[in-house]
Design a protein around this motif. Structure first.
Motif, short mmCIF file in Angstrom:
data_model
loop_
_atom_site.label_atom_id
_atom_site.label_comp_id
_atom_site.label_asym_id
_atom_site.label_seq_id
_atom_site.Cartn_x
_atom_site.Cartn_y
_atom_site.Cartn_z
N ASP A 1 0.70 -1.06 0.17
CA ASP A 1 -0.25 -0.09 0.28
C ASP A 1 1.03 0.99 -0.20
OD1 ASP A 1 1.29 -0.58 2.64
OD2 ASP A 1 -0.80 0.72 3.34
N GLN A 2 2.07 0.92 0.60
CA GLN A 2 3.30 2.32 1.08
C GLN A 2 3.78 2.63 -0.02
OE1 GLN A 2 3.21 4.74 3.79
NE2 GLN A 2 1.14 3.40 3.55
N ARG A 3 3.44 1.09 -1.31
CA ARG A 3 5.04 1.88 -2.40
C ARG A 3 3.69 1.90 -3.45
NH1 ARG A 3 6.05 -3.72 -6.42
NH2 ARG A 3 7.17 -3.09 -7.79
N GLU A 4 2.17 1.59 -3.16
CA GLU A 4 1.10 2.18 -4.28
C GLU A 4 1.13 4.08 -4.16
OE1 GLU A 4 -1.99 0.83 -3.78
OE2 GLU A 4 -1.57 -1.91 -4.67
N LEU A 5 1.07 4.03 -2.81
CA LEU A 5 1.05 5.10 -2.22
C LEU A 5 2.17 6.47 -3.26
CD1 LEU A 5 -0.26 7.46 -0.41
CD2 LEU A 5 0.94 6.86 0.93
N LEU A 6 3.45 5.29 -2.83
CA LEU A 6 4.73 6.70 -3.59
C LEU A 6 4.68 6.28 -4.90
CD1 LEU A 6 7.25 7.71 -2.85
CD2 LEU A 6 8.46 5.65 -2.57
N ALA A 7 4.54 6.12 -5.49
CA ALA A 7 3.93 5.55 -7.20
C ALA A 7 2.85 6.44 -7.83
CB ALA A 7 3.58 4.11 -7.61
N ALA A 8 1.94 7.31 -6.87
CA ALA A 8 0.75 7.72 -7.32
C ALA A 8 1.27 9.19 -6.74
CB ALA A 8 -0.48 7.40 -5.75
N ASP A 9 1.67 9.43 -6.21
CA ASP A 9 3.02 10.75 -5.90
C ASP A 9 4.04 10.58 -5.76
OD1 ASP A 9 3.29 13.09 -4.64
OD2 ASP A 9 2.34 13.22 -2.37
N PRO A 10 5.63 10.40 -6.54
CA PRO A 10 6.49 10.95 -6.83
C PRO A 10 7.08 11.98 -5.34
CG PRO A 10 6.17 10.52 -8.53
CD PRO A 10 4.52 10.79 -7.93
N ASP A 11 6.54 12.88 -5.31
CA ASP A 11 7.10 14.37 -4.67
C ASP A 11 6.57 13.96 -3.11
OD1 ASP A 11 7.07 15.69 -6.53
OD2 ASP A 11 5.11 16.94 -6.54
N LEU A 12 6.13 12.44 -2.92
CA LEU A 12 6.58 12.45 -1.22
C LEU A 12 7.86 11.36 -1.45
CD1 LEU A 12 4.51 11.62 0.92
CD2 LEU A 12 4.14 9.05 0.10
N MET A 13 9.02 11.56 -2.31
CA MET A 13 10.23 10.59 -1.75
C MET A 13 10.96 11.28 -1.13
SD MET A 13 11.89 8.24 -2.61
CE MET A 13 11.44 7.40 -4.18
N PRO A 14 11.15 12.40 -0.58
CA PRO A 14 12.04 13.58 0.46
C PRO A 14 11.71 13.05 2.09
CG PRO A 14 11.65 14.81 -0.55
CD PRO A 14 10.71 13.71 -0.97
N ALA A 15 10.07 12.52 2.33
CA ALA A 15 9.16 11.91 3.26
C ALA A 15 9.47 10.62 3.55
CB ALA A 15 8.18 12.72 3.62
N ALA A 16 9.85 10.13 2.04
CA ALA A 16 10.09 8.42 2.27
C ALA A 16 11.30 8.18 2.81
CB ALA A 16 8.86 7.84 0.67
N ARG B 1 20.69 10.74 1.78
CA ARG B 1 18.69 11.11 1.54
C ARG B 1 18.91 11.22 0.12
NH1 ARG B 1 19.11 15.20 6.72
NH2 ARG B 1 17.77 13.94 8.11
N VAL B 2 20.29 12.11 -1.10
CA VAL B 2 19.93 12.58 -2.01
C VAL B 2 20.71 11.59 -3.15
CG1 VAL B 2 20.72 14.06 -4.01
CG2 VAL B 2 20.26 15.02 -2.13
N GLU B 3 21.01 10.84 -2.61
CA GLU B 3 21.67 9.58 -3.45
C GLU B 3 20.58 8.86 -3.29
OE1 GLU B 3 25.08 6.40 -3.90
OE2 GLU B 3 25.45 8.82 -2.95
N GLY B 4 19.95 8.44 -1.95
CA GLY B 4 19.15 7.72 -1.85
C GLY B 4 17.84 7.86 -2.43
N ALA B 5 17.26 8.85 -2.81
CA ALA B 5 16.20 8.73 -3.46
C ALA B 5 15.95 9.17 -4.81
CB ALA B 5 15.77 10.50 -3.24
N ALA B 6 17.66 9.33 -4.97
CA ALA B 6 17.98 9.66 -6.55
C ALA B 6 17.89 7.94 -7.52
CB ALA B 6 18.86 9.82 -7.01
N ALA B 7 17.98 6.97 -6.43
CA ALA B 7 18.52 5.95 -6.27
C ALA B 7 17.04 5.21 -6.78
CB ALA B 7 19.59 4.75 -5.71
N LEU B 8 15.94 4.66 -5.90
CA LEU B 8 14.80 4.52 -5.53
C LEU B 8 13.91 5.30 -6.34
CD1 LEU B 8 14.94 4.75 -1.96
CD2 LEU B 8 14.52 2.58 -3.62
N SER B 9 14.52 6.58 -6.83
CA SER B 9 12.91 7.49 -7.54
C SER B 9 13.03 6.60 -9.29
CB SER B 9 12.87 8.52 -7.66
OG SER B 9 13.00 8.76 -6.94
#
Length: 420
Positions: A282-297, A378-386
């Motif tokens: 469910d959290q994966r779907e939430l992140l897919a629907a709102d990529p701007d959530l990545m910093p908080a994620a 933080r930034v590298e993790g966000a770039a990789a996961l996004s």
């Protein structure tokens, strides 16, 4: 004599594993698989107690952990630890004078004045602004590795991606040639013995052998940078060295430690995050629907399955912590993973919640010895996961069959096979 809280714990909490094993055993199979059940019991019995396994005083509550990490009466030089376990480690390791000198000049062991000079010298390159500006280069390496992954139906997220990316990024940031990434990774992996001695392949001989290859390599790089300066961290560190802020040995050791320290944390952050998303679709779907959530994620990934599980502090004087007397020069193990899952601080802590508010985790430690690579992670993790989730939205993996590394100081996976 121990305080009342310590004696109460000794009477109250008897585990079947026996008195010689103790109550906190990060190397038991059950702990490695899921440390949080044992940590919950430990925290409920006593947020601090003396461990027979580690030879240190173990802190497991968020409140006491935060206090210890920000208390300037603690140092970080583990050679000052007077416990028998620590003394036996350095005695049995049989370091040569050169190896001993290198350990004495790491960031956590140098005198406070030199420590502050070192942190100021790296502050620019690890600042939020500088790291954010490097994101396009991070994405270049992310895409290169994912292009290779796309050519096959299955790949190991850890070995094929999460372990390679931080080495490539750190090499470029420092000023090492990217073609040297493989041996830089091998040398860096050899130093995991200082954090988790039971990780596969870890060992003092391997670490020492790596030092005698890595150190001359860094010395040669410095010689080249003196002749041909670049826009990189090594060049800037060389300038600080020439200004007299730290000596040649401290300079070389700092460069090695910067290469070594960051890559395992970022590898674990990426791997643990994907494992968490597989466990909570469910959290994966939430992140897919709102990529701007990545910093908080990213903050929630660090809290939920902290890549750094423990930090060690050495009190310079006798202290009383939570009713327990801690002698001077006796190591205190601050269990960051336990603190970040303390229900007194975080509601439903074993629930991955990417919308969690007021997420004041301590995943990168606190105080004057906080992790200097916080923004890089933080930034590298966000770039990789996004990029990973964008390019492979249907990736699949088995979150119920995870093979975790021993978790004394770090928490990460040996592998995470995925179908893309």
């Amino acid at each position: 004599m121990l305080g009342l809280a310590q004696r109460a714990v000794d009477r109250k909490w008897r585990l079947p594993m026996g008195p010689l094993v103790g109550r906190y055993n990060p190397y038991s199979p059950a702990y490695i698989s899921d440390p949080y059940r044992q940590l919950d019991r430990l925290r409920a019995a006593a947020p601090i107690y003396r461990s027979r396994v580690t030879g240190s005083y173990v802190i497991s509550s968020y409140e006491l952990a935060s206090e210890a990490l920000t208390d300037r009466r603690y140092g970080t030089n583990r050679k000052e630890d007077s416990s028998l376990r620590s003394k036996m480690f350095f005695r049995l390791a049989k370091f040569t004078p050169e190896e001993e000198n290198a350990l004495d000049n790491t960031l956590g062991a140098v005198p406070d004045e030199v420590h502050q000079h070192m942190r100021k010298a790296i502050a620019y390159d690890f600042s939020r602004r500088r790291v954010t500006a490097l994101r396009p280069r991070m994405e270049f390496w992310v895409d290169k590795l994912l292009d290779e992954a796309a050519a096959r139906a299955e790949f190991d997220l850890i070995g094929d991606f999460a372990a390679k990316l931080p080495i490539l990024v750190a090499a470029e940031l420092l000023g090492f040639p990217p073609q040297d990434a493989a041996r830089l990774q091998e040398w860096s992996d050899s130093y995991l013995v200082l954090v988790d001695p039971l990780i596969n392949g870890a060992g003092i001989p391997r670490m020492n052998a790596a030092f005698h290859q890595f150190d001359p390599y860094v010395a040669e790089t410095l010689r080249r940078k003196r002749a041909e300066p670049g826009d990189d961290l090594i060049t800037r560190l060389l300038e600080h060295h020439l200004a007299g802020e730290f000596d040649e040995v401290q300079l070389r050791v700092l460069i090695m430690m910067l290469m070594i320290a960051g890559h395992e944390v970022i590898t674990n952050l990426i791997g643990n995050a994907v494992a968490g998303l597989l466990r909570f679709p469910d959290q994966r779907e939430l992140l897919a629907a709102d990529p701007d959530l990545m910093p908080a994620a990213i903050e929630e990934f660090v809290r939920y399955e902290s890549p750094i599980q423990a930090a060690w502090r050495i009190p310079g004087e006798d202290l009383e912590i939570g009713g327990v007397r801690v002698p001077a020069k006796r190591a205190v193990t601050v269990l960051i993973g336990a603190a970040n899952n303390d229900p007194a601080q975080f509601a439903h802590p074993r629930r991955l919640d990417l919308t969690r508010g007021d997420n004041r985790h301590i995943g990168f430690a606190l105080g004057s010895h906080f992790c200097p690579g916080t923004w890089l992670a933080r930034v590298e993790g966000a770039a990789a996961l996004s990029r990973l989730l964008e390019r492979f939205p249907r990736l699949r993996g088995d979150a119920d069959r995870l093979r975790w590394k021993p978790a004394a100081g770090l928490r990460g996976l040996y592998e995470l096979p995925l179908t893309l």
